[in-house]
Motif scaffolding. Structure first.
Motif, PDB file in Angstrom:
ATOM      1  N   ARG A 174       0.945  -0.927   0.321  1.00 56.07           N
ATOM      2  CA  ARG A 174       0.317   0.118  -0.202  1.00 56.07           C
ATOM      3  C   ARG A 174       0.459   1.106  -0.142  1.00 56.07           C
ATOM      4  N   HIS A 218      -1.872  12.660   3.506  1.00 59.07           N
ATOM      5  CA  HIS A 218      -1.037  12.328   4.702  1.00 59.07           C
ATOM      6  C   HIS A 218      -0.765  10.934   4.119  1.00 59.07           C
ATOM      7  N   ALA A 219      -1.669  10.117   4.147  1.00 62.52           N
ATOM      8  CA  ALA A 219      -2.614   8.406   4.478  1.00 62.52           C
ATOM      9  C   ALA A 219      -1.050   7.792   3.607  1.00 62.52           C
ATOM     10  N   ARG A 220      -1.086   8.551   2.437  1.00 62.04           N
ATOM     11  CA  ARG A 220      -0.399   7.684   1.603  1.00 62.04           C
ATOM     12  C   ARG A 220       1.134   7.893   2.096  1.00 62.04           C
ATOM     13  N   VAL A 225       2.141   8.181   5.066  1.00 61.18           N
ATOM     14  CA  VAL A 225       2.391   7.341   6.245  1.00 61.18           C
ATOM     15  C   VAL A 225       2.499   6.298   5.581  1.00 61.18           C
ATOM     16  N   ALA A 226       2.316   5.429   4.714  1.00 61.64           N
ATOM     17  CA  ALA A 226       1.904   4.964   4.039  1.00 61.64           C
ATOM     18  C   ALA A 226       3.694   4.091   3.787  1.00 61.64           C
ATOM     19  N   ALA A 279      -0.122   9.323  15.093  1.00 61.35           N
ATOM     20  CA  ALA A 279      -0.826   8.406  15.023  1.00 61.35           C
ATOM     21  C   ALA A 279      -1.647   8.578  15.796  1.00 61.35           C
ATOM     22  N   PRO A 302      -7.648   8.323  13.749  1.00 59.10           N
ATOM     23  CA  PRO A 302      -7.750   8.335  12.103  1.00 59.10           C
ATOM     24  C   PRO A 302      -8.001   9.153  11.161  1.00 59.10           C
ATOM     25  N   ASP A 314      -7.472  12.411   4.613  1.00 55.82           N
ATOM     26  CA  ASP A 314      -6.004  13.350   3.744  1.00 55.82           C
ATOM     27  C   ASP A 314      -5.382  12.556   2.751  1.00 55.82           C
ATOM     28  N   GLU A 315      -5.000  12.163   1.606  1.00 63.69           N
ATOM     29  CA  GLU A 315      -5.135  11.493   0.920  1.00 63.69           C
ATOM     30  C   GLU A 315      -3.229  11.527   1.199  1.00 63.69           C
ATOM     31  N   LEU A 333      -5.813   9.811   8.109  1.00 63.33           N
ATOM     32  CA  LEU A 333      -5.643   8.123   7.506  1.00 63.33           C
ATOM     33  C   LEU A 333      -6.057   7.796   6.821  1.00 63.33           C
ATOM     34  N   VAL A 334      -7.648   8.893   6.865  1.00 69.33           N
ATOM     35  CA  VAL A 334      -8.916   8.203   5.874  1.00 69.33           C
ATOM     36  C   VAL A 334      -9.283   9.055   5.093  1.00 69.33           C
TER      37      VAL A 334
END
Length: 348
Positions: free
Chosen positions: A177, A314-316, A318-319, A300, A305, A311-312, A308-309
């Motif tokens: 991911r 931010h989520a990318r 982190v992953a 985190a 959460p 904000d594209e 992470l769900v």
């Protein structure tokens, strides 16, 4: 992410104005790339245009600043610059590598169970045979520096043209991911002609091996800085409490310490001549990896959460960081540091 025009991070403060101008030019070009990091072709095209900084400090400045913009973009740029640095190091040592350095480059030096790439020499020509794991972007790159076994104990570095029909880049497995577009899968090589770079073992013995390892850590550090910015924004809001400031304080302190270590390491490497550069590099990578792990955890806990769900970016980030950081092998790398120190190596 917000950043200050084309300015680099104040990480290493290169004294060479020309180097910093090169960094600013590269960052300006990066800011103009649509889909930086997510568009592999566009990102590689930009990476090929980057003028490699002449100093190690400026190189790490560039890598950290690119990672702050996009972690995947730094993951694309870092091995390309590392390959060019290795070729430059070989040239300075008088090693003849009759290869055009143009195009896009990777460095494939990992090993894996059940996979082996062997080198054979017949009538003065080297050919490679077998499978090499963890070859990032092999389907997109022009060439790579690849390590192959010349016997059961020695590995040698070779230039491999990835466009050769004798080279097949697998498409997976790659279910990640994070760094989803930076596919790191095996290549299969069936008697592809390759050009040696140095003698067996040169790749691991050279001083630049340690330098390149810390360059990856500079990417980790820069990639984590926007998470610190998000924590700072949360701690400055009207709803902030002591816990949000504690989370920020922990991340800030960890990243500040890592920055100091990177600066100190760049200074030490710039002076040259140390027999313990490998240990210094391992220590620096561990300090930075721990700081980024701390920042990921604090972000985190503090932010919950929602980003992470929702904000594209931010989520990318982190992953991407979670995958990229696994180039550090955690406790195994720390155990190697302990083994070196236990045998009397690496005095402070």
């Amino acid at each position: 992410m917000k950043h200050r025009g084309h300015e680099p991070f104040p990480l290493l403060f290169s004294d060479d104005d020309t180097d910093l101008d090169d960094v600013r030019e590269a960052l300006g070009a990066a800011d103009a790339v649509e889909g930086l990091g997510s568009n592999v072709a566009a990102t590689l095209s930009w990476a090929k245009s980057v003028t490699p900084p002449r100093s190690l400090a400026a190189t790490w400045e560039l890598l950290s600043s690119v990672a702050a913009r996009d972690v995947a973009a730094a993951r694309v740029l870092e091995p390309h610059l590392d390959a060019l640095a290795i070729l430059g190091e070989a040239a300075r040592e008088g090693i003849d590598v009759d290869v055009d350095p143009g195009g896009s480059w990777g460095v494939f030096a990992a090993e894996g169970p059940g996979m082996r790439l062997e080198a054979r020499r017949e009538a003065g020509t080297w050919t490679l045979h077998g499978t090499k794991p963890w070859c990032s972007l092999a389907a997109h790159l022009d060439r790579a520096l690849v390590t192959a076994w010349v016997d059961d104990e020695r590995r040698q570095l070779f230039v491999l043209d990835l466009r050769d029909p004798a080279v097949t880049a697998r498409t997976g497995p790659w279910h990640a991911r994070g760094l989803a577009g930076v596919v790191s899968a095996p290549i299969d090589v069936d008697a592809a002609v390759a050009h040696p770079v140095g003698e067996p073992g040169w790749y691991l013995r050279r001083p630049g091996f340690a330098h390149g390892g810390v360059g990856v850590a500079a990417c980790w550090w820069g990639g984590a800085m926007p998470l610190r910015d998000a924590l700072r924004e949360a701690a400055a809001s009207e709803r902030a409490d002591q816990l949000s400031r504690t989370h920020l304080g922990r991340a800030d302190t960890a990243l500040w310490a890592a920055r100091a270590v990177l600066r100190d390491t760049a200074t030490a490497f710039g002076a040259g001549g140390s027999a313990s550069e490998g240990l210094r590099a391992a220590r620096a990578r561990t300090v930075v990896a721990d700081a980024v792990e701390t920042t990921l955890a604090e972000a985190a806990h503090a932010l919950g959460p929602l980003p992470l769900v929702a904000d594209e970016a931010h989520a990318r980030r982190v992953a991407d960081l979670q995958i990229y950081l696994r180039q550090h092998h955690g406790e195994r790398d720390v155990a190697r540091i302990g083994a070196d120190v236990a045998t009397g190596a690496g005095a402070w």
